[in-house]
Motif scaffolding. Structure first.
Motif, PDB file in Angstrom:
ATOM      1  N   GLY A   1      -8.450   8.210  -8.054  1.00 42.34           N
ATOM      2  CA  GLY A   1      -8.823   8.249  -6.817  1.00 42.34           C
ATOM      3  C   GLY A   1      -8.859   6.885  -5.886  1.00 42.34           C
ATOM      4  O   GLY A   1      -9.282   6.706  -4.671  1.00 42.34           O
ATOM      5  N   GLU A   2      -8.471   5.711  -6.242  1.00 45.87           N
ATOM      6  CA  GLU A   2      -9.406   4.275  -6.477  1.00 45.87           C
ATOM      7  C   GLU A   2      -7.967   3.212  -5.575  1.00 45.87           C
ATOM      8  O   GLU A   2      -6.990   3.518  -6.542  1.00 45.87           O
ATOM      9  CB  GLU A   2      -9.905   4.211  -7.598  1.00 45.87           C
ATOM     10  N   ARG A   3      -8.522   2.457  -4.872  1.00 47.20           N
ATOM     11  CA  ARG A   3      -7.286   1.634  -4.296  1.00 47.20           C
ATOM     12  C   ARG A   3      -8.271   0.542  -3.754  1.00 47.20           C
ATOM     13  O   ARG A   3      -8.623   0.571  -2.555  1.00 47.20           O
ATOM     14  CB  ARG A   3      -6.298   2.416  -3.505  1.00 47.20           C
TER      15      ARG A   3
ATOM     16  N   ARG B   1       1.036  -0.861   0.315  1.00 45.92           N
ATOM     17  CA  ARG B   1      -0.104  -0.087   0.285  1.00 45.92           C
ATOM     18  C   ARG B   1       0.792   1.641  -0.661  1.00 45.92           C
ATOM     19  O   ARG B   1       0.425   2.066  -0.821  1.00 45.92           O
ATOM     20  CB  ARG B   1      -0.722  -0.148   0.779  1.00 45.92           C
TER      21      ARG B   1
ATOM     22  N   PHE C   1     -12.381  -2.255  -1.372  1.00 39.48           N
ATOM     23  CA  PHE C   1     -11.841  -0.627  -1.959  1.00 39.48           C
ATOM     24  C   PHE C   1     -11.997   1.058  -1.005  1.00 39.48           C
ATOM     25  O   PHE C   1     -13.139   0.255  -0.377  1.00 39.48           O
ATOM     26  CB  PHE C   1     -13.544  -0.910  -2.102  1.00 39.48           C
ATOM     27  N   ASP C   2     -11.293   1.667  -0.104  1.00 41.53           N
ATOM     28  CA  ASP C   2     -10.732   2.277   0.066  1.00 41.53           C
ATOM     29  C   ASP C   2     -11.464   1.448   1.270  1.00 41.53           C
ATOM     30  O   ASP C   2     -11.871   2.814   2.122  1.00 41.53           O
ATOM     31  CB  ASP C   2     -11.055   3.654  -0.695  1.00 41.53           C
TER      32      ASP C   2
ATOM     33  N   SER D   1      -3.909   0.325  -7.924  1.00 40.76           N
ATOM     34  CA  SER D   1      -4.231   1.716  -7.017  1.00 40.76           C
ATOM     35  C   SER D   1      -4.374   2.459  -8.784  1.00 40.76           C
ATOM     36  O   SER D   1      -3.372   2.270  -9.817  1.00 40.76           O
ATOM     37  CB  SER D   1      -2.627   1.972  -6.773  1.00 40.76           C
TER      38      SER D   1
ATOM     39  N   HIS E   1     -11.910  -3.840 -10.734  1.00 38.74           N
ATOM     40  CA  HIS E   1     -13.024  -3.129  -9.627  1.00 38.74           C
ATOM     41  C   HIS E   1     -14.293  -3.420  -9.908  1.00 38.74           C
ATOM     42  O   HIS E   1     -14.962  -3.347  -8.512  1.00 38.74           O
ATOM     43  CB  HIS E   1     -12.429  -2.020  -9.469  1.00 38.74           C
TER      44      HIS E   1
END
Length: 262
Positions: free
Chosen positions: A123-125, A13, A136-137, A118, A191
């Motif tokens: 802005g997604e991880r 991360r 998811f976030d 990522s 995703h």
């Protein structure tokens, strides 16, 4: 092994976050493009991001090998092996299309056990560790419960190879029988699958580095992730069939039941 996976997840991360800063810098500033020997593009963003990722991962888990898109493999025979694509979707990146991501996965004795995906522009991880679920976030996610092809949403990525044999007709029949077809590609449709927004993803032309992390995420979200023949992902994998359990089973039966022209 729990302690190792905790340490590895934190490092992956952190590495994804560092890569995001590098990639977004060049996304805003622009970069020159170099064409590699295999006719695929590479940029300084790819290379700087991979070097940064390698540094963080090596410091956290020095006993692990690293296999990266830009700098190759230092040792694939170790018990632990990192799989890294610092900028998956370089073609999108250089054409100013935001469908690119950083993919970091960890293998243990040939089995994928950890994945971080990522997508910095979005802005997604997402991340997952074997047996711990997919996130998811920070919020746990689950694939949809879709069980009938007539209700399924299908997304395709690169399917050039598939167009050359009878499986293309089998895919066409599935599309006709489905609820809708999309072509999100790259990280995006995986995703969406893990979050319940899609039911099947089909790709016939990928690298394991593109999808290793996503395989862990989809599986931990309750989905099924294999190659197009139904095999588990390996370093040699070049295709993907991923979906909800019921839709994956039907799609696999249809595709493997098609006669392949030789």
């Amino acid at each position: 092994m729990t302690d190792i996976l905790d340490k590895a997840l934190g490092a992956a991360r952190d590495a994804a976050g560092t890569a995001a800063e590098i990639i977004l810098h060049y996304w805003r500033a622009g970069v020159d493009v170099i064409v590699k020997g295999d006719d695929t593009p590479v940029t300084v963003a790819d290379r700087e991001a991979e070097l940064a990722i390698r540094g963080i991962l090596s410091a956290a888990l020095p006993e692990a090998g690293i296999y990266g898109e830009e700098y190759g493999a230092d040792d694939t025979s170790r018990e632990y092996l990192w799989l890294v694509d610092p900028l998956d979707g370089t073609k999108s990146f250089v054409r100013r299309t935001p469908f690119f991501s950083t993919q970091i996965a960890l293998m243990h004795r040939g089995e994928l056990v950890l994945g971080v995906s990522s997508a910095p522009v979005y802005g997604e991880r997402m991340w997952a560790v074997r047996g711990r679920g997919a996130y998811f976030d920070g919020e746990r996610v689950q694939v949809a419960s879709t069980a009938a092809m007539r209700d399924a949403s299908i997304s395709t990525g690169n399917v050039k190879t598939l167009t050359g044999d009878a499986r293309w007709n089998a895919l066409g029949a599935m599309i006709r029988d489905s609820n809708r077809i999309r072509g999100y590609g790259d990280f995006c449709h995986y995703h969406l699958l893990a979050r319940g927004g899609l039911d099947l993803v089909v790709e016939s032309d990928v690298s394991i580095l593109d999808v290793a992390a996503l395989a862990v995420i989809v599986r931990e979200a309750g989905g099924v992730f294999t190659d197009i023949h139904g095999g588990a992902p390996t370093l040699e994998s070049r295709s993907v069939l991923a979906g909800t359990p019921a839709i994956h089973a039907e799609a696999l039966a249809r595709l493997t039941g098609a006669t392949i022209d030789r």
